[in-house]
Design a protein around this motif. Structure first.
Motif, short mmCIF file in Angstrom:
data_model
loop_
_atom_site.label_atom_id
_atom_site.label_comp_id
_atom_site.label_asym_id
_atom_site.label_seq_id
_atom_site.Cartn_x
_atom_site.Cartn_y
_atom_site.Cartn_z
N GLN A 1 -1.41 -1.34 -31.89
CA GLN A 1 -1.37 -2.01 -33.18
C GLN A 1 -0.87 -3.43 -33.03
N VAL A 2 -1.14 -4.23 -34.02
CA VAL A 2 -0.68 -5.61 -34.05
C VAL A 2 -0.20 -5.94 -35.45
N GLN A 3 0.88 -6.68 -35.53
CA GLN A 3 1.40 -7.14 -36.81
C GLN A 3 1.12 -8.65 -36.91
N LEU A 4 0.73 -9.06 -38.11
CA LEU A 4 0.34 -10.45 -38.33
C LEU A 4 1.19 -11.07 -39.43
N VAL A 5 1.69 -12.27 -39.18
CA VAL A 5 2.49 -12.97 -40.18
C VAL A 5 1.98 -14.40 -40.28
N GLU A 6 1.55 -14.76 -41.48
CA GLU A 6 1.05 -16.11 -41.72
C GLU A 6 2.18 -17.04 -42.18
N MET A 34 -9.83 -12.56 -33.81
CA MET A 34 -9.00 -12.85 -34.98
C MET A 34 -9.71 -13.82 -35.90
N GLY A 35 -9.28 -13.80 -37.14
CA GLY A 35 -9.96 -14.67 -38.10
C GLY A 35 -9.11 -14.97 -39.30
N TRP A 36 -9.66 -15.82 -40.14
CA TRP A 36 -9.01 -16.21 -41.38
C TRP A 36 -9.91 -15.90 -42.57
N THR A 51 -12.45 -16.25 -34.28
CA THR A 51 -12.47 -16.65 -32.88
C THR A 51 -12.47 -15.41 -32.01
N ILE A 52 -13.20 -15.48 -30.92
CA ILE A 52 -13.23 -14.33 -30.01
C ILE A 52 -11.90 -14.22 -29.26
N LYS A 53 -11.75 -13.15 -28.50
CA LYS A 53 -10.47 -12.87 -27.85
C LYS A 53 -9.98 -14.02 -26.97
N GLN A 100 -10.52 -5.46 -32.82
CA GLN A 100 -11.00 -5.50 -31.44
C GLN A 100 -12.47 -5.90 -31.37
N GLU A 101 -13.15 -5.82 -32.50
CA GLU A 101 -14.56 -6.19 -32.55
C GLU A 101 -14.76 -7.41 -33.45
N LEU A 102 -15.32 -8.47 -32.91
CA LEU A 102 -15.58 -9.67 -33.70
C LEU A 102 -16.48 -9.36 -34.89
#
Length: 123
Positions: A1-6, A34-36, A51-53, A100-102
């Motif tokens: 898992q990944v946690q994201l903070v803007e 990842m993306g916005w 953006t790709i990995k 994990q998938e664009l």
């Protein structure tokens, strides 16, 4: 898992620039595309850029091309969104996302989301 903070949102005037950042923790950012995205009040969520990995390729929606630029720094586990010549219609909550998938970012629905950061552009 990944946690994201803007971070980086705020109140700006039309024509200003703003840079948003998204910090990833947990699994390293390089494991994910990842993306916005953004969502304005009363509107559907809108894909902006991804953006790709590796970060070597990026993709942006037509609405974002020319004014928004996505970049990533895997050594810092961050992605950024540089926004130039902001307009009042850019007012929204901006979210970063990871998958994990664009394809899931650009076309469908990514698995991981940040809470978002508010961007308000005054005229």
């Amino acid at each position: 898992q990944v946690q994201l903070v803007e971070s980086g949102g705020g109140l700006v005037q039309a024509g200003d620039s703003l840079k948003l950042s998204c910090a990833a923790s947990g699994r390293t950012a390089s494991s994910y595309a990842m993306g916005w995205f953004r969502q304005a009040p009363g509107k559907e969520r809108e894909f902006l850029c991804a953006t790709i990995k590796s970060g070597r390729s990026t993709y942006c929606a037509d609405s974002a091309k020319g004014r928004f630029t996505i970049s990533r720094d895997n050594s810092k586990n961050t992605i950024d969104l540089q926004m130039d010549n902001l307009k009042p219609e850019d007012t929204a909550v901006y979210h970063c996302a990871a998958d994990q998938e664009l394809h899931n970012i650009v076309v469908t629905n990514p698995v991981y989301w940040g809470q978002g950061t508010q961007v308000t552009v005054s005229s």
